[in-house]
Design a protein around this motif. Structure first.
Motif, mmCIF file in Angstrom:
data_model
loop_
_atom_site.group_PDB
_atom_site.id
_atom_site.type_symbol
_atom_site.label_atom_id
_atom_site.label_comp_id
_atom_site.label_asym_id
_atom_site.label_seq_id
_atom_site.Cartn_x
_atom_site.Cartn_y
_atom_site.Cartn_z
ATOM 1 N N GLY A 1 48.144 2.452 20.713
ATOM 2 C CA GLY A 1 47.599 1.120 20.445
ATOM 3 C C GLY A 1 46.939 1.043 19.086
ATOM 4 O O GLY A 1 47.143 0.074 18.336
ATOM 5 N N LEU A 2 46.171 2.063 18.741
ATOM 6 C CA LEU A 2 45.491 2.083 17.443
ATOM 7 C C LEU A 2 46.501 2.073 16.299
ATOM 8 O O LEU A 2 46.334 1.323 15.322
ATOM 9 C CB LEU A 2 44.600 3.322 17.356
ATOM 10 C CG LEU A 2 43.874 3.552 16.027
ATOM 11 C CD1 LEU A 2 42.968 2.374 15.694
ATOM 12 C CD2 LEU A 2 43.072 4.856 16.089
ATOM 13 N N ALA A 3 47.544 2.888 16.416
ATOM 14 C CA ALA A 3 48.568 2.944 15.372
ATOM 15 C C ALA A 3 49.245 1.584 15.187
ATOM 16 O O ALA A 3 49.436 1.111 14.048
ATOM 17 C CB ALA A 3 49.609 4.007 15.719
ATOM 18 N N MET A 4 49.571 0.924 16.300
ATOM 19 C CA MET A 4 50.238 -0.379 16.229
ATOM 20 C C MET A 4 49.303 -1.441 15.649
ATOM 21 O O MET A 4 49.728 -2.270 14.825
ATOM 22 C CB MET A 4 50.736 -0.787 17.617
ATOM 23 C CG MET A 4 51.824 0.133 18.159
ATOM 24 S SD MET A 4 52.392 -0.308 19.810
ATOM 25 C CE MET A 4 53.335 -1.801 19.470
ATOM 26 N N GLU A 5 48.051 -1.419 16.058
ATOM 27 C CA GLU A 5 47.093 -2.401 15.541
ATOM 28 C C GLU A 5 46.879 -2.234 14.051
ATOM 29 O O GLU A 5 46.746 -3.211 13.308
ATOM 30 C CB GLU A 5 45.755 -2.270 16.275
ATOM 31 C CG GLU A 5 45.799 -2.552 17.761
ATOM 32 C CD GLU A 5 46.374 -3.911 18.099
ATOM 33 O OE1 GLU A 5 46.070 -4.883 17.371
ATOM 34 O OE2 GLU A 5 47.116 -4.014 19.081
ATOM 35 N N LEU A 6 46.838 -0.983 13.581
ATOM 36 C CA LEU A 6 46.666 -0.739 12.149
ATOM 37 C C LEU A 6 47.865 -1.259 11.359
ATOM 38 O O LEU A 6 47.700 -1.782 10.247
ATOM 39 C CB LEU A 6 46.464 0.756 11.891
ATOM 40 C CG LEU A 6 45.103 1.315 12.325
ATOM 41 C CD1 LEU A 6 45.062 2.828 12.148
ATOM 42 C CD2 LEU A 6 43.969 0.662 11.541
ATOM 43 N N VAL A 7 49.065 -1.126 11.930
ATOM 44 C CA VAL A 7 50.258 -1.690 11.280
ATOM 45 C C VAL A 7 50.119 -3.203 11.178
ATOM 46 O O VAL A 7 50.401 -3.798 10.123
ATOM 47 C CB VAL A 7 51.539 -1.314 12.053
ATOM 48 C CG1 VAL A 7 52.739 -2.090 11.507
ATOM 49 C CG2 VAL A 7 51.798 0.183 11.959
ATOM 50 N N TYR A 8 49.667 -3.848 12.252
ATOM 51 C CA TYR A 8 49.468 -5.305 12.240
ATOM 52 C C TYR A 8 48.438 -5.703 11.179
ATOM 53 O O TYR A 8 48.617 -6.685 10.452
ATOM 54 C CB TYR A 8 49.004 -5.806 13.612
ATOM 55 C CG TYR A 8 49.970 -5.526 14.740
ATOM 56 C CD1 TYR A 8 51.336 -5.415 14.522
ATOM 57 C CD2 TYR A 8 49.508 -5.386 16.051
ATOM 58 C CE1 TYR A 8 52.215 -5.164 15.564
ATOM 59 C CE2 TYR A 8 50.374 -5.131 17.100
ATOM 60 C CZ TYR A 8 51.725 -5.021 16.858
ATOM 61 O OH TYR A 8 52.591 -4.763 17.901
ATOM 62 N N VAL A 9 47.353 -4.943 11.101
ATOM 63 C CA VAL A 9 46.301 -5.237 10.126
ATOM 64 C C VAL A 9 46.846 -5.082 8.700
ATOM 65 O O VAL A 9 46.547 -5.899 7.814
ATOM 66 C CB VAL A 9 45.079 -4.313 10.336
ATOM 67 C CG1 VAL A 9 44.094 -4.449 9.171
ATOM 68 C CG2 VAL A 9 44.377 -4.655 11.649
ATOM 69 N N ILE A 10 47.649 -4.046 8.469
ATOM 70 C CA ILE A 10 48.239 -3.822 7.142
ATOM 71 C C ILE A 10 49.166 -4.982 6.766
ATOM 72 O O ILE A 10 49.156 -5.460 5.624
ATOM 73 C CB ILE A 10 49.007 -2.487 7.108
ATOM 74 C CG1 ILE A 10 48.022 -1.316 7.179
ATOM 75 C CG2 ILE A 10 49.859 -2.379 5.843
ATOM 76 C CD1 ILE A 10 48.676 0.038 7.383
ATOM 77 N N ILE A 11 49.960 -5.436 7.730
ATOM 78 C CA ILE A 11 50.850 -6.583 7.478
ATOM 79 C C ILE A 11 50.020 -7.814 7.125
ATOM 80 O O ILE A 11 50.332 -8.548 6.176
ATOM 81 C CB ILE A 11 51.753 -6.858 8.697
ATOM 82 C CG1 ILE A 11 52.770 -5.729 8.878
ATOM 83 C CG2 ILE A 11 52.468 -8.205 8.544
ATOM 84 C CD1 ILE A 11 53.591 -5.831 10.146
ATOM 85 N N PHE A 12 48.969 -8.054 7.899
ATOM 86 C CA PHE A 12 48.087 -9.184 7.619
ATOM 87 C C PHE A 12 47.493 -9.062 6.218
ATOM 88 O O PHE A 12 47.458 -10.035 5.451
ATOM 89 C CB PHE A 12 46.959 -9.242 8.658
ATOM 90 C CG PHE A 12 47.017 -10.458 9.520
ATOM 91 C CD1 PHE A 12 46.403 -11.636 9.124
ATOM 92 C CD2 PHE A 12 47.684 -10.429 10.726
ATOM 93 C CE1 PHE A 12 46.453 -12.769 9.908
ATOM 94 C CE2 PHE A 12 47.740 -11.558 11.527
ATOM 95 C CZ PHE A 12 47.121 -12.735 11.121
ATOM 96 N N PHE A 13 46.999 -7.863 5.900
ATOM 97 C CA PHE A 13 46.365 -7.638 4.604
ATOM 98 C C PHE A 13 47.352 -7.885 3.463
ATOM 99 O O PHE A 13 47.009 -8.467 2.432
ATOM 100 C CB PHE A 13 45.835 -6.201 4.522
ATOM 101 C CG PHE A 13 45.034 -5.914 3.289
ATOM 102 C CD1 PHE A 13 43.683 -6.177 3.252
ATOM 103 C CD2 PHE A 13 45.646 -5.378 2.154
ATOM 104 C CE1 PHE A 13 42.940 -5.915 2.102
ATOM 105 C CE2 PHE A 13 44.922 -5.121 1.013
ATOM 106 C CZ PHE A 13 43.560 -5.395 0.979
#
Length: 240
Positions: A79-91
């Protein structure tokens, strides 16, 4: 004892699969953001909130905090890995003010997590003490995250429409809570039990509301609405 351990492993594995489905819910939104090269009106808040939640639960599952919880680590590690990918995309596709907001939030979360890890390992010397501190913090973060589904449920009642509360996510939230309740009871763990009882109850209420207001919902032009609801509904699910 072996039978209970095996049953707990099977239940935890099922919980990991269900949780993966919930973590995957924002993928259509991320694809749309990449295609548009803009975050448009989507908000990063759910993903930022889930990052700290996953970090906290992953730490809780480590053997020197709570023994025999490897499936809690795998669940929240993925979950953490996937959320960080989402955050990077947002950023990547966000405006400067939003990027600043994301950066500040992540820095605060990392610093807070570092303080928790230091205090837990330096001042507390038994797994009972460590699991109590980290477990209480995990519960607090989960309770805070339940503001999202409460808002969604209030909107359903006000508008008499379930357009912003997809059935699949409501069902998955219920199943996720239920499976981790079973997991926590096989080898009693109060800190996993409490947030998932709340999560299961939240999912149950959402399903009841869905049954009540399904017929009064206007389903026209619902594709974009569903993408918005999927992007924000993920924050609803309880962790383990």
């Amino acid at each position: 004892m072996t039978d209970i351990k095996t049953a707990r492993t099977i239940v935890g594995a099922i919980g990991n699969v269900i949780a993966f489905g919930l973590y995957s819910a924002p993928i259509p939104t991320m694809v749309k953001i990449c295609k548009m090269k803009s975050v448009a009106e989507f908000k990063p808040d759910p993903y930022i909130a889930t990052v700290i939640n996953c970090m906290m639960w992953a730490f809780y599952g480590l053997p020197f905090v709570t023994p025999d919880n490897i499936l809690v680590i795998t669940n929240n590690g993925v979950g953490l890995a996937m959320e960080l990918v989402y955050v990077i995309i947002f950023f990547t596709f966000a405006t400067s003010p939003v990027r600043k907001k994301i950066t500040i939030a992540i820095v605060i979360e990392v610093l807070f997590m570092a303080v928790v890890v230091f205090c837990t390992l330096y001042f507390l010397h038994t797994t009972k003490q460590r699991s109590m501190l980290v477990g209480i913090l995990c519960i607090i973060f989960n309770v805070i995250m339940y503001a999202a589904p409460l808002t969604a449920m209030a909107q359903v009642i006000k508008t008499k429409s379930v357009k912003y509360m997809p059935f699949s996510l409501s069902l998955a939230n219920f199943m996720n809570g239920a499976i981790w309740i079973v997991y926590s009871c096989l080898k009693f763990d109060l800190y996993i039990l409490i947030p998932n009882v709340l999560g299961c109850l939240s999912g149950t209420i959402q399903l009841i509301l869905y049954a009540i207001y399904y017929k009064t919902t206007n389903w026209k032009d619902d594709d974009e609405d569903n993408e918005n609801s999927n992007s924000n509904a993920e924050i609803e699910h309880s962790q383990a």
